[in-house]
Design an enzyme around this catalytic site. Structure first.
Site, mmCIF file in Angstrom:
data_model
loop_
_atom_site.group_PDB
_atom_site.id
_atom_site.type_symbol
_atom_site.label_atom_id
_atom_site.label_comp_id
_atom_site.label_asym_id
_atom_site.label_seq_id
_atom_site.Cartn_x
_atom_site.Cartn_y
_atom_site.Cartn_z
ATOM 1 C CG ASP A 84 -2.636 1.775 6.601
ATOM 2 O OD1 ASP A 84 -3.438 2.555 7.159
ATOM 3 O OD2 ASP A 84 -2.468 1.766 5.370
ATOM 4 C CG ASP A 138 -2.076 7.184 0.773
ATOM 5 O OD1 ASP A 138 -2.757 8.205 0.792
ATOM 6 O OD2 ASP A 138 -1.485 6.797 -0.258
ATOM 7 C CG MET A 181 -8.149 3.726 5.497
ATOM 8 S SD MET A 181 -7.702 2.601 4.139
ATOM 9 C CE MET A 181 -9.095 2.772 3.045
ATOM 10 C CB SER A 223 -2.148 2.972 -3.627
ATOM 11 O OG SER A 223 -2.679 4.117 -2.996
ATOM 12 N N GLY A 224 -5.364 2.764 -3.249
ATOM 13 C CA GLY A 224 -6.574 3.497 -3.602
ATOM 14 C C GLY A 224 -6.287 4.984 -3.750
ATOM 15 N N GLY A 225 -5.018 5.366 -3.691
ATOM 16 C CA GLY A 225 -4.605 6.760 -3.851
ATOM 17 C C GLY A 225 -4.583 7.190 -5.303
ATOM 18 C CG ASP A 231 -1.793 1.117 1.419
ATOM 19 O OD1 ASP A 231 -2.273 1.621 0.387
ATOM 20 O OD2 ASP A 231 -2.043 1.531 2.560
#
Length: 213
Positions: A166, A11, A41, A98-100, A9
């Site tokens: 995380d 972030d 999250m 990542s979902g970023g 991940d």
């Protein structure tokens, strides 16, 4: 235990920040957006319930994405450079899932020597003036279960895969038969600590190395 592919991940795992929350802080709407991020999250809300809502509130333009890209790098988690170097030295294939926002994560990946095609994140669409238009709504990473879909795709080519992260979305990798290491060096989430195959709470990412090599 040894794995062919190591996925991270971004972030609160590679970087200490939550990117979308920092964009919100820059726009003066941090509390509202951070509450949505945290709920997703921690497993209290589905990702798709918060994803579009957060970006519609922030409307990140190209200049703010460039700002965020620099912040990701300046806020690298302790031990990231050494961890990635050790994995590369052992011929491990490294991916970021990542979902970023992809354009903000690519410079960090480049600095770590992770190829662009190994960065799985959500693309932002800009207008000709660099203003925010939309995000890639078809992206699996903007909805729940997306990380499992990416992991399944990778596992079609590789026998063993580990996901390091995380949050609740990182636990989804287990649905794809991946091993999941919870990383609590930035944020400790009880759900992840409870459900991960293994949990590391050390401030340095190097603490994962004995579990992946």
């Amino acid at each position: 235990m040894s794995f062919d592919v190591v996925c991270f991940d971004c972030d609160s795992t590679l970087s200490r920040i939550e990117g979308i929350d920092e964009l919100a802080r820059r726009n003066g709407i941090f509390d509202e957006v951070a509450a949505l991020t945290d709920a997703a999250m921690n497993g209290e809300l589905a990702l798709e319930e918060v994803y579009a809502k957060r970006l519609e509130l922030i409307k990140p333009d190209k200049a703010s994405i460039d700002w965020l890209a620099a912040l990701y790098i300046s806020e690298l988690v302790e031990g990231v450079v050494e961890t990635v170097a050790a994995l590369q030295a052992n011929a491990k294939q490294i991916h970021i899932i990542s979902g970023g926002l992809r354009q903000a994560i690519l410079p960090l990946a480049a600095q770590l020597g992770i190829p662009e095609q190994h960065v799985h994140a959500v693309d932002i669409e800009f207008g000709a003036d660099g203003g925010y238009l939309d995000f890639a709504r078809h992206s699996p990473l903007a909805v729940s279960g997306g990380k499992a879909r990416i992991c399944r795709r990778l596992r079609m080519q590789h026998s063993s895969l580990v996901m390091v992260g995380d949050g609740k979305t990182d636990l989804e990798a287990k649905q794809a038969g991946a091993y999941m290491i919870g990383f609590g060096g930035v944020v400790r989430r009880p759900l992840v600590e409870d459900q991960a195959d293994c949990y590391v709470a050390d401030a340095s990412l190097t603490a994962i190395l004995p579990h992946v090599l």
